[in-house]
Design a protein around this motif. Structure first.
Motif, PDB file in Angstrom:
ATOM      1  N   CYS A 158       0.876  -1.136   0.258  1.00  0.00           N
ATOM      2  CA  CYS A 158      -0.062   0.279  -0.066  1.00  0.00           C
ATOM      3  C   CYS A 158       1.005   0.811   0.453  1.00  0.00           C
ATOM      4  N   ILE A 159       1.790   1.196   0.631  1.00  0.00           N
ATOM      5  CA  ILE A 159       2.905   2.614   0.273  1.00  0.00           C
ATOM      6  C   ILE A 159       3.570   2.978  -0.680  1.00  0.00           C
ATOM      7  N   VAL A 160       3.890   1.348  -1.613  1.00  0.00           N
ATOM      8  CA  VAL A 160       4.078   1.456  -2.912  1.00  0.00           C
ATOM      9  C   VAL A 160       3.419   1.990  -3.539  1.00  0.00           C
ATOM     10  N   ALA A 161       1.691   1.875  -3.460  1.00  0.00           N
ATOM     11  CA  ALA A 161       1.171   2.347  -4.225  1.00  0.00           C
ATOM     12  C   ALA A 161       0.466   3.112  -4.112  1.00  0.00           C
ATOM     13  N   LEU A 162       0.596   4.151  -2.688  1.00  0.00           N
ATOM     14  CA  LEU A 162      -0.113   5.231  -2.168  1.00  0.00           C
ATOM     15  C   LEU A 162       0.319   6.187  -3.317  1.00  0.00           C
ATOM     16  N   PRO A 163       1.026   6.656  -3.432  1.00  0.00           N
ATOM     17  CA  PRO A 163       1.817   8.060  -4.769  1.00  0.00           C
ATOM     18  C   PRO A 163       0.860   7.707  -6.110  1.00  0.00           C
ATOM     19  N   LEU A 164       1.095   6.034  -6.495  1.00  0.00           N
ATOM     20  CA  LEU A 164       0.669   6.066  -7.918  1.00  0.00           C
ATOM     21  C   LEU A 164      -0.697   6.414  -8.004  1.00  0.00           C
ATOM     22  N   VAL A 165      -1.737   5.850  -7.206  1.00  0.00           N
ATOM     23  CA  VAL A 165      -2.971   6.409  -7.283  1.00  0.00           C
ATOM     24  C   VAL A 165      -3.578   8.006  -7.276  1.00  0.00           C
ATOM     25  N   VAL A 174       6.124   8.459 -11.729  1.00  0.00           N
ATOM     26  CA  VAL A 174       6.666   8.400 -10.111  1.00  0.00           C
ATOM     27  C   VAL A 174       6.912   6.889 -10.498  1.00  0.00           C
ATOM     28  N   ALA A 175       6.694   6.106 -10.982  1.00  0.00           N
ATOM     29  CA  ALA A 175       7.081   4.866 -11.080  1.00  0.00           C
ATOM     30  C   ALA A 175       8.426   4.367 -11.389  1.00  0.00           C
ATOM     31  N   LEU A 176       9.081   5.452 -12.348  1.00  0.00           N
ATOM     32  CA  LEU A 176      10.120   5.339 -13.184  1.00  0.00           C
ATOM     33  C   LEU A 176      11.317   6.025 -11.001  1.00  0.00           C
ATOM     34  N   GLY A 177      10.605   7.566 -10.616  1.00  0.00           N
ATOM     35  CA  GLY A 177      11.279   7.297  -9.678  1.00  0.00           C
ATOM     36  C   GLY A 177      11.264   6.837  -8.203  1.00  0.00           C
ATOM     37  N   GLY A 178       9.931   5.491  -7.889  1.00  0.00           N
ATOM     38  CA  GLY A 178      10.135   4.429  -7.151  1.00  0.00           C
ATOM     39  C   GLY A 178      10.828   3.556  -7.520  1.00  0.00           C
ATOM     40  N   MET A 239       8.220   7.621   0.037  1.00  0.00           N
ATOM     41  CA  MET A 239       8.841   5.811  -0.596  1.00  0.00           C
ATOM     42  C   MET A 239      10.733   6.372   0.313  1.00  0.00           C
ATOM     43  N   ALA A 240      10.998   7.301   0.107  1.00  0.00           N
ATOM     44  CA  ALA A 240      12.375   7.453   0.416  1.00  0.00           C
ATOM     45  C   ALA A 240      13.073   6.391   1.699  1.00  0.00           C
ATOM     46  N   GLY A 241      11.758   6.977   2.885  1.00  0.00           N
ATOM     47  CA  GLY A 241      11.532   6.732   4.284  1.00  0.00           C
ATOM     48  C   GLY A 241      11.908   5.563   4.395  1.00  0.00           C
ATOM     49  N   PHE A 242      10.881   4.631   4.002  1.00  0.00           N
ATOM     50  CA  PHE A 242      10.175   3.629   3.909  1.00  0.00           C
ATOM     51  C   PHE A 242      11.386   2.836   3.491  1.00  0.00           C
ATOM     52  N   THR A 243      11.787   2.902   1.827  1.00  0.00           N
ATOM     53  CA  THR A 243      13.274   1.394   1.675  1.00  0.00           C
ATOM     54  C   THR A 243      14.136   1.647   2.374  1.00  0.00           C
ATOM     55  N   LEU A 244      14.908   2.831   2.936  1.00  0.00           N
ATOM     56  CA  LEU A 244      15.700   2.731   3.746  1.00  0.00           C
ATOM     57  C   LEU A 244      15.586   2.230   5.463  1.00  0.00           C
ATOM     58  N   GLY A 245      14.286   2.013   5.989  1.00  0.00           N
ATOM     59  CA  GLY A 245      13.847   1.652   7.040  1.00  0.00           C
ATOM     60  C   GLY A 245      13.707  -0.136   6.644  1.00  0.00           C
ATOM     61  N   LEU A 246      13.321  -0.382   5.770  1.00  0.00           N
ATOM     62  CA  LEU A 246      14.042  -1.878   4.964  1.00  0.00           C
ATOM     63  C   LEU A 246      14.883  -2.532   4.880  1.00  0.00           C
ATOM     64  N   ALA A 333      -1.172  10.022   2.693  1.00  0.00           N
ATOM     65  CA  ALA A 333      -2.420  10.087   1.598  1.00  0.00           C
ATOM     66  C   ALA A 333      -2.713  11.401   2.119  1.00  0.00           C
ATOM     67  N   VAL A 334      -2.950  11.484   3.837  1.00  0.00           N
ATOM     68  CA  VAL A 334      -3.156  13.313   3.692  1.00  0.00           C
ATOM     69  C   VAL A 334      -1.920  14.018   3.699  1.00  0.00           C
ATOM     70  N   ALA A 335      -1.418  13.759   4.215  1.00  0.00           N
ATOM     71  CA  ALA A 335       0.314  14.578   3.514  1.00  0.00           C
ATOM     72  C   ALA A 335       0.320  14.738   2.427  1.00  0.00           C
ATOM     73  N   LEU A 336       0.681  13.890   1.510  1.00  0.00           N
ATOM     74  CA  LEU A 336       0.144  13.928  -0.020  1.00  0.00           C
ATOM     75  C   LEU A 336      -0.851  15.013  -0.477  1.00  0.00           C
ATOM     76  N   GLY A 337      -1.892  14.755  -0.088  1.00  0.00           N
ATOM     77  CA  GLY A 337      -2.659  15.600  -0.308  1.00  0.00           C
ATOM     78  C   GLY A 337      -2.900  16.707  -0.350  1.00  0.00           C
ATOM     79  N   VAL A 338      -2.191  17.103   1.107  1.00  0.00           N
ATOM     80  CA  VAL A 338      -2.149  18.055   0.926  1.00  0.00           C
ATOM     81  C   VAL A 338      -0.525  18.743   0.314  1.00  0.00           C
ATOM     82  N   GLU A 339       0.260  18.362   0.261  1.00  0.00           N
ATOM     83  CA  GLU A 339       1.294  18.558  -0.844  1.00  0.00           C
ATOM     84  C   GLU A 339       0.938  18.556  -2.014  1.00  0.00           C
ATOM     85  N   THR A 340      -0.223  17.486  -3.092  1.00  0.00           N
ATOM     86  CA  THR A 340      -0.522  18.223  -4.194  1.00  0.00           C
ATOM     87  C   THR A 340      -1.968  18.910  -4.213  1.00  0.00           C
ATOM     88  N   SER A 341      -2.048  18.670  -3.585  1.00  0.00           N
ATOM     89  CA  SER A 341      -3.781  20.076  -3.645  1.00  0.00           C
ATOM     90  C   SER A 341      -5.110  18.879  -4.191  1.00  0.00           C
TER      91      SER A 341
END
Length: 390
Positions: A158-165, A174-178, A239-246, A333-341
């Motif tokens: 879901c963390i991977v899918a969220l930016p895409l949807v 976005v997919a290329l960046g991910g 994505m950056a933070g979660f990837t480094l956490g993994l 989702a809320v943070a991204l929604g705020v960032e992207t309006s």
């Protein structure tokens, strides 16, 4: 942005510990921080401007660190959990299929175009939320291996899918960046394993004896480098933070580094992010759009309902409800929604309300799991004297 503003943010952020200090209330830590942000931000007195660039940057650093800590909680090295990956993946898949239908249905019912977003929210689980609850009640990985595996798989997916949807117009970029961030994470794991535990321990001892904090510095370097890739390709710092956490979870995070990251995240950057997020949300929109309250309740109920289907994969009923607990994905989702309006007025508050419904349901279910585990662990009769002494 001034030091007075920072002092105010830290001060109001103490509402989190104050409200959650009393265990009987069962108030999540972030609830008080979000509430404080609502009071000082757009909903309340408007003492804090959440759009201020420096504050936004500090909040994004906090977001990255929070997702790093969440990723590091994924039990990728636990053999018992890995053995249950097959059933956990089946349970997550069944939940996802139902979530797609429910997400589309909720979007149609409330007249929004965010069916895919709702589907991801409904299907999500939070390892950072549920795993600590299991640990606090002494529930071992062995007794809840399938539950932990399912939550971990759903969390990652879901963390991977969220930016895409949330940004469908930018899916290729976005997919290329991910993929780029994931590739860098994979390279980090390979390099660190090639270096080997012995050399890493030498670095750890040198850093500890000379007070260099090298592990923390290198972790921040990696986080900011990955965040730079995310920023360039319009991917969330999530994505950056979660990837480094993994990566840290895969190689084994040193306790000293875990404490340092915990101190940075929970002491300043984490509360700052949640206060900023609360300050960004204007609940006054709920007055003009009261249907958003119903949307939040519907999202929470749909999340619990969808996770019940994991029973078909062999997960006990109480654990299916426990798996519905969600935190990181709704907040993201809320943070991204705020960032992207990209969210409608009041929709961010509705998403957080839905997460709260799921958190409460999951907390009750985890308590039931703990009670059942304790009952099954009780001996059938009085133990021999030798056993009690041992």
């Amino acid at each position: 942005m001034t030091f007075a503003t920072l002092a105010l943010l830290v001060l109001v952020g103490l509402a989190g510990p104050l409200l959650s200090a009393r265990r009987a209330w069962r108030v999540p830590l972030i609830a008080g921080e979000l509430l404080a942000g609502l009071v000082v931000g757009a909903t309340g007195f408007r003492w804090v401007d959440a759009t201020e660039p420096t504050l936004t940057l500090l909040a994004q650093i906090g977001f990255g660190l929070i997702m790093l800590v969440i990723g590091s909680h994924i039990p990728v090295r636990n053999h018992t959990v890995r053995a249950a990956v097959g059933k956990g993946a089946l349970g997550a898949l069944l939940v996802a299929l139902v979530a797609i239908g429910l997400g589309i249905g909720v979007a149609a019912l409330f007249g929004t175009q965010h069916g895919p977003v709702y589907a991801v929210l409904i299907a999500s689980s939070s390892a950072a939320l549920v795993l600590p609850m299991l640990q606090s009640l002494s529930i071992t990985a062995a007794s809840a291996a399938q539950l932990i595996a399912q939550i971990a798989i759903a969390d990652v997916a879901c963390i991977v899918a969220l930016p895409l949807v949330l940004q469908p117009s930018r899916v290729p970029l976005v997919a290329l960046g991910g993929l780029g961030i994931a590739a860098v994470g994979a390279v980090l794991v390979i390099v660190l394993r090639r270096i080997g535990p012995r050399r890493l321990r030498r670095l750890h001892k040198l850093s500890e004896s000379r007070r260099f904090a090298l592990e923390l510095r290198l972790s921040l370097l990696a986080l900011f480098a990955l965040a730079g890739i995310a920023q360039f390709t319009h991917v969330s710092v999530m994505m950056a933070g979660f990837t480094l956490g993994l990566v840290l979870a895969a190689i084994g995070q040193p306790r000293r580094l875990a404490r340092q990251l915990f101190g940075m995240t929970e002491g300043f950057f984490g509360p700052l992010f949640f206060v900023w997020l609360g300050a960004s949300i204007d609940l006054r929109h709920l007055v003009a759009h009261p249907q958003m309250i119903l949307l939040g309740l519907a999202l929470g109920a749909a999340a619990v309902l969808a996770h019940l289907l994991a029973r078909a994969a062999g997960l006990p009923w109480s654990q299916t409800v426990a798996s519905a607990g969600q935190l990181g994905v709704p907040v993201a989702a809320v943070a991204l929604g705020v960032e992207t309006s990209s969210l409608l007025p009041g929709e961010g508050a509705a998403i957080l309300l839905g997460a709260l419904v799921a958190v409460v349901s999951s907390s009750i279910a985890v308590a039931a799991v703990s009670k059942r585990a304790a009952t099954s662990a009780e001996p059938p009769g009085p133990a021999p004297a030798e056993s009690r002494a041992g």
